[in-house]
Design a protein around this motif. Sequence first.
Motif, PDB file in Angstrom:
ATOM      1  N   ALA A  76      42.341  67.023  72.646  1.00  0.00           N
ATOM      2  CA  ALA A  76      42.457  65.568  72.535  1.00  0.00           C
ATOM      3  C   ALA A  76      42.664  65.138  71.084  1.00  0.00           C
ATOM      4  O   ALA A  76      43.499  64.266  70.799  1.00  0.00           O
ATOM      5  N   LEU A  77      41.922  65.743  70.164  1.00  0.00           N
ATOM      6  CA  LEU A  77      42.053  65.391  68.749  1.00  0.00           C
ATOM      7  C   LEU A  77      43.440  65.740  68.216  1.00  0.00           C
ATOM      8  O   LEU A  77      44.047  64.955  67.469  1.00  0.00           O
ATOM      9  N   VAL A  78      43.951  66.907  68.587  1.00  0.00           N
ATOM     10  CA  VAL A  78      45.296  67.303  68.145  1.00  0.00           C
ATOM     11  C   VAL A  78      46.343  66.353  68.722  1.00  0.00           C
ATOM     12  O   VAL A  78      47.286  65.945  68.030  1.00  0.00           O
ATOM     13  N   MET A  79      46.188  65.979  69.987  1.00  0.00           N
ATOM     14  CA  MET A  79      47.140  65.060  70.621  1.00  0.00           C
ATOM     15  C   MET A  79      47.142  63.702  69.925  1.00  0.00           C
ATOM     16  O   MET A  79      48.204  63.120  69.679  1.00  0.00           O
ATOM     17  N   VAL A  80      45.958  63.212  69.610  1.00  0.00           N
ATOM     18  CA  VAL A  80      45.861  61.913  68.934  1.00  0.00           C
ATOM     19  C   VAL A  80      46.522  61.974  67.575  1.00  0.00           C
ATOM     20  O   VAL A  80      47.323  61.097  67.200  1.00  0.00           O
ATOM     21  N   MET A  81      46.218  63.035  66.810  1.00  0.00           N
ATOM     22  CA  MET A  81      46.801  63.158  65.472  1.00  0.00           C
ATOM     23  C   MET A  81      48.308  63.358  65.523  1.00  0.00           C
ATOM     24  O   MET A  81      49.029  62.932  64.623  1.00  0.00           O
ATOM     25  N   SER A  82      48.798  64.005  66.574  1.00  0.00           N
ATOM     26  CA  SER A  82      50.225  64.306  66.664  1.00  0.00           C
ATOM     27  C   SER A  82      51.042  63.106  67.142  1.00  0.00           C
ATOM     28  O   SER A  82      52.108  62.814  66.598  1.00  0.00           O
ATOM     29  N   PHE A  83      50.534  62.409  68.163  1.00  0.00           N
ATOM     30  CA  PHE A  83      51.341  61.377  68.809  1.00  0.00           C
ATOM     31  C   PHE A  83      50.984  59.955  68.392  1.00  0.00           C
ATOM     32  O   PHE A  83      51.736  59.030  68.687  1.00  0.00           O
ATOM     33  N   ALA A  84      49.843  59.777  67.735  1.00  0.00           N
ATOM     34  CA  ALA A  84      49.473  58.427  67.301  1.00  0.00           C
ATOM     35  C   ALA A  84      49.468  58.310  65.778  1.00  0.00           C
ATOM     36  O   ALA A  84      48.897  57.371  65.226  1.00  0.00           O
ATOM     37  N   ALA A  85      50.121  59.273  65.120  1.00  0.00           N
ATOM     38  CA  ALA A  85      50.098  59.294  63.652  1.00  0.00           C
ATOM     39  C   ALA A  85      50.681  58.017  63.056  1.00  0.00           C
ATOM     40  O   ALA A  85      50.176  57.500  62.046  1.00  0.00           O
ATOM     41  N   ASN A  86      51.756  57.492  63.654  1.00  0.00           N
ATOM     42  CA  ASN A  86      52.406  56.301  63.112  1.00  0.00           C
ATOM     43  C   ASN A  86      51.520  55.065  63.198  1.00  0.00           C
ATOM     44  O   ASN A  86      51.669  54.129  62.410  1.00  0.00           O
ATOM     45  N   LYS A  87      50.603  55.054  64.172  1.00  0.00           N
ATOM     46  CA  LYS A  87      49.737  53.889  64.362  1.00  0.00           C
ATOM     47  C   LYS A  87      48.437  53.991  63.568  1.00  0.00           C
ATOM     48  O   LYS A  87      47.711  53.003  63.442  1.00  0.00           O
ATOM     49  N   LEU A  88      48.142  55.182  63.062  1.00  0.00           N
ATOM     50  CA  LEU A  88      46.900  55.401  62.325  1.00  0.00           C
ATOM     51  C   LEU A  88      47.150  55.364  60.822  1.00  0.00           C
ATOM     52  O   LEU A  88      48.240  55.691  60.353  1.00  0.00           O
ATOM     53  N   SER A  89      46.125  54.988  60.089  1.00  0.00           N
ATOM     54  CA  SER A  89      46.225  55.032  58.634  1.00  0.00           C
ATOM     55  C   SER A  89      46.020  56.460  58.150  1.00  0.00           C
ATOM     56  O   SER A  89      45.528  57.323  58.890  1.00  0.00           O
ATOM     57  N   ALA A  90      46.372  56.699  56.892  1.00  0.00           N
ATOM     58  CA  ALA A  90      46.175  58.026  56.315  1.00  0.00           C
ATOM     59  C   ALA A  90      44.694  58.391  56.293  1.00  0.00           C
ATOM     60  O   ALA A  90      44.319  59.543  56.555  1.00  0.00           O
ATOM     61  N   SER A  91      43.837  57.421  56.025  1.00  0.00           N
ATOM     62  CA  SER A  91      42.391  57.669  55.988  1.00  0.00           C
ATOM     63  C   SER A  91      41.867  58.059  57.365  1.00  0.00           C
ATOM     64  O   SER A  91      41.021  58.952  57.491  1.00  0.00           O
ATOM     65  N   ALA A  92      42.379  57.394  58.412  1.00  0.00           N
ATOM     66  CA  ALA A  92      41.951  57.719  59.779  1.00  0.00           C
ATOM     67  C   ALA A  92      42.385  59.133  60.147  1.00  0.00           C
ATOM     68  O   ALA A  92      41.626  59.881  60.775  1.00  0.00           O
ATOM     69  N   LEU A  93      43.601  59.519  59.754  1.00  0.00           N
ATOM     70  CA  LEU A  93      44.083  60.869  60.029  1.00  0.00           C
ATOM     71  C   LEU A  93      43.232  61.910  59.310  1.00  0.00           C
ATOM     72  O   LEU A  93      42.918  62.968  59.864  1.00  0.00           O
ATOM     73  N   LYS A  94      42.860  61.625  58.071  1.00  0.00           N
ATOM     74  CA  LYS A  94      41.997  62.544  57.325  1.00  0.00           C
ATOM     75  C   LYS A  94      40.654  62.719  58.032  1.00  0.00           C
ATOM     76  O   LYS A  94      40.142  63.840  58.146  1.00  0.00           O
TER      77      LYS A  94
END
Length: 246
Positions: A76-94
């Motif tokens: 789930a975490l990999v999917m979120v980081m992969s497919f929702a990257a454009n909607k998340l901030s850099a800090s959230a991705l970190k």
Amino acid sequence: MNRFQNNNSNWMENAGKNSLAQANASKLISGVYGWMSFGVLLSAIVGVGIVQTNTLNYLLKMGSGFIFAIFLMQVALVMVMSFAANKLSASALKALFLVYAAVTGFTFAIIMNVYPIGNVISIFFIAAMGFAALAIFGAVTKKNLGFMRTFLYMGLFMIIGAGILNIFMHSPILRSFTGWAGILVFSGLTAYDSQRIREGALEISYQSAGNRQEIGKFMIYGALTMYLNFINLFISLLQIFGGRKD
């Protein structure tokens, strides 16, 4: 004469831009591998902590459901980081990357419970050296490695399918297949993704040099990609050469 001076001035300006882009790309690539290394270190620390505090024995008593839940959380975490990257901030991705690395620490703990610790340490360093060599090759080679993409992803899906099937079958043959196939596929992906990161770093250095959000996202996504390649290469080597505890 004026034309010559203008051409010379343009050439020097372009050379300066290229040099600056190359320097920025090198910093980006260093950032990718810096975050990736920190993620591996965090996973190892969490894994050792779980083993040393006997937390793993307590968690294993909860049954296979707990291990399956950890696996689902990682996916789930990999999917979120992969497919929702454009909607998340850099800090959230970190933050998500660090959470993922910490959760993967449970996988490290299970590995240390299944295989002799000496074998785990030896194979970890073998995987690290092989990974570094493949990453360097991918970064410096002039040959376009894109031709491998289709075969590598086909192999990846085969490994995933065989791994899921073996959860129920517990077949030594399937385990051996996923191990050898994993070594080949994740070695290829390491070189291929390293080349993609180099090209992406150059592109973002030219186009988004001042965009901190884009730079931060690129570093984390690249770190996640190479982290997954390294961890899976390490696990594949363990499956073949780890020598499970009796």
